[in-house]
Design an enzyme around this catalytic site. Structure first.
Site, PDB file in Angstrom:
ATOM      1  N   GLY A   1       2.718   3.612  -5.521  1.00 45.72           N
ATOM      2  CA  GLY A   1       2.515   2.376  -6.265  1.00 45.72           C
ATOM      3  C   GLY A   1       2.368   2.673  -7.743  1.00 45.72           C
ATOM      4  O   GLY A   1       2.024   3.804  -8.122  1.00 45.72           O
TER       5      GLY A   1
ATOM      6  N   GLN B   1       0.203   1.308 -16.603  1.00 47.11           N
ATOM      7  CA  GLN B   1       0.267   2.773 -16.512  1.00 47.11           C
ATOM      8  C   GLN B   1       1.423   3.350 -17.321  1.00 47.11           C
ATOM      9  O   GLN B   1       1.438   4.544 -17.603  1.00 47.11           O
ATOM     10  CB  GLN B   1       0.383   3.221 -15.047  1.00 47.11           C
ATOM     11  CG  GLN B   1      -0.894   2.972 -14.250  1.00 47.11           C
ATOM     12  CD  GLN B   1      -0.746   3.456 -12.835  1.00 47.11           C
ATOM     13  OE1 GLN B   1      -0.185   2.761 -11.991  1.00 47.11           O
ATOM     14  NE2 GLN B   1      -1.229   4.653 -12.557  1.00 47.11           N
TER      15      GLN B   1
ATOM     16  N   CYS C   1      -4.385   8.335  -7.849  1.00 39.74           N
ATOM     17  CA  CYS C   1      -3.793   7.472  -8.871  1.00 39.74           C
ATOM     18  C   CYS C   1      -2.987   8.355  -9.808  1.00 39.74           C
ATOM     19  O   CYS C   1      -3.444   9.427 -10.205  1.00 39.74           O
ATOM     20  CB  CYS C   1      -4.898   6.765  -9.646  1.00 39.74           C
ATOM     21  SG  CYS C   1      -4.277   5.712 -10.976  1.00 39.74           S
ATOM     22  N   LEU C   2      -1.780   7.900 -10.159  1.00 39.24           N
ATOM     23  CA  LEU C   2      -0.927   8.719 -11.031  1.00 39.24           C
ATOM     24  C   LEU C   2      -1.545   8.890 -12.421  1.00 39.24           C
ATOM     25  O   LEU C   2      -1.179   9.816 -13.142  1.00 39.24           O
ATOM     26  CB  LEU C   2       0.469   8.101 -11.135  1.00 39.24           C
ATOM     27  CG  LEU C   2       1.288   8.122  -9.829  1.00 39.24           C
ATOM     28  CD1 LEU C   2       2.577   7.338  -9.989  1.00 39.24           C
ATOM     29  CD2 LEU C   2       1.579   9.556  -9.386  1.00 39.24           C
TER      30      LEU C   2
ATOM     31  N   HIS D   1      -5.187  -1.635  -5.103  1.00 36.06           N
ATOM     32  CA  HIS D   1      -5.372  -0.610  -6.146  1.00 36.06           C
ATOM     33  C   HIS D   1      -4.527  -0.956  -7.374  1.00 36.06           C
ATOM     34  O   HIS D   1      -5.021  -0.926  -8.509  1.00 36.06           O
ATOM     35  CB  HIS D   1      -4.981   0.765  -5.573  1.00 36.06           C
ATOM     36  CG  HIS D   1      -4.979   1.875  -6.578  1.00 36.06           C
ATOM     37  ND1 HIS D   1      -5.884   2.917  -6.548  1.00 36.06           N
ATOM     38  CD2 HIS D   1      -4.190   2.112  -7.658  1.00 36.06           C
ATOM     39  CE1 HIS D   1      -5.642   3.727  -7.581  1.00 36.06           C
ATOM     40  NE2 HIS D   1      -4.613   3.265  -8.254  1.00 36.06           N
ATOM     41  N   GLU D   2      -3.261  -1.301  -7.148  1.00 33.69           N
ATOM     42  CA  GLU D   2      -2.377  -1.611  -8.281  1.00 33.69           C
ATOM     43  C   GLU D   2      -2.812  -2.898  -8.981  1.00 33.69           C
ATOM     44  O   GLU D   2      -2.738  -2.996 -10.205  1.00 33.69           O
ATOM     45  CB  GLU D   2      -0.916  -1.714  -7.833  1.00 33.69           C
ATOM     46  CG  GLU D   2      -0.335  -0.487  -7.146  1.00 33.69           C
ATOM     47  CD  GLU D   2      -0.610   0.823  -7.880  1.00 33.69           C
ATOM     48  OE1 GLU D   2      -0.758   0.807  -9.104  1.00 33.69           O
ATOM     49  OE2 GLU D   2      -0.694   1.864  -7.198  1.00 33.69           O
TER      50      GLU D   2
ATOM     51  N   HIS E   1      -5.434  -2.388 -11.574  1.00 30.89           N
ATOM     52  CA  HIS E   1      -4.910  -1.914 -12.866  1.00 30.89           C
ATOM     53  C   HIS E   1      -4.613  -3.081 -13.814  1.00 30.89           C
ATOM     54  O   HIS E   1      -4.756  -2.948 -15.024  1.00 30.89           O
ATOM     55  CB  HIS E   1      -3.599  -1.139 -12.662  1.00 30.89           C
ATOM     56  CG  HIS E   1      -3.783   0.303 -12.301  1.00 30.89           C
ATOM     57  ND1 HIS E   1      -4.344   1.224 -13.153  1.00 30.89           N
ATOM     58  CD2 HIS E   1      -3.456   0.997 -11.183  1.00 30.89           C
ATOM     59  CE1 HIS E   1      -4.356   2.420 -12.577  1.00 30.89           C
ATOM     60  NE2 HIS E   1      -3.823   2.317 -11.374  1.00 30.89           N
TER      61      HIS E   1
HETATM   62 NI    NI Z   1      -3.557   3.827  -9.960  1.00 29.97          NI
END
Ligand code: NI
Length: 174
Positions: A46, A51, A94-95, A136-137, A140
């Site tokens: 995701g 991000q 998380c990236l 989660h996304e 953000h």
């Molecule tokens: Ni994340």
């Protein structure tokens, strides 16, 4: 399509409350396509627009397992219309927090309304991994990060380590 650099925390652009997309046009579709390509290149499941430094309410996901057919999803202006009472606790990554994982408890199932890549209104019921990923996304989009679900102590330790790591990677003028 292009792979864009992913912001690593701490970064003020990851703490912004993103603005809704008013019209799903070519720019938004290009953004979504770049996000998918960036997500696949980083082997994530995701990614949220902030991000890659874009403060708009767009997320992408693909929770297909290894060996399964890819299942790319684009969710624009997502909102949760229902959430289950039962919760699931998963170890989330998380990236924007490379190599860190933290246990987060969230509703196990959610219904999400959103606009798809063609601007059509959709509603899905997501369960298990997809439910966790979408929640989660969506966090953000409101500037809420994985570490905001952890204790203040853990949050400080992780952010301090990432700050050091980022400083070490900065080019040095000689
Ligand atoms: Ni994340």
């Amino acid at each position: 399509m292009a792979v864009r650099p992913i912001l690593i925390a701490p970064d003020p652009r990851l703490k912004v409350v993103c603005t809704p997309v008013e019209r799903v046009d070519g720019d938004v579709r290009r953004l979504a396509d770049d996000m998918l390509e960036t997500m696949y290149a980083s082997e994530g499941i995701g990614l949220a627009a902030p991000q890659i430094g874009v403060s708009r309410r767009v997320i992408v996901a693909d929770c297909a397992r290894t060996g399964e057919k890819p299942a790319p999803m684009v969710l624009i202006n997502p909102t949760i219309t229902w959430e289950s009472e039962d919760e699931v606790s998963a170890s989330e990554g998380c990236l924007s927090f490379p190599e860190y994982f933290g246990d987060v408890a969230r509703p196990a199932s959610v219904k999400v309304r959103y606009l798809d890549r063609d601007g059509r209104s959709q509603e899905i019921e997501a369960k298990n991994l997809l439910a966790v990923c979408i929640q989660h996304e969506m966090d953000h989009l409101d500037g809420v990060l994985l570490v905001d679900h952890l204790s203040a102590l853990k949050r400080r330790i992780i952010l301090r380590k990432l700050t050091k790591m980022k400083r070490a990677q900065e080019p040095v003028a000689v």
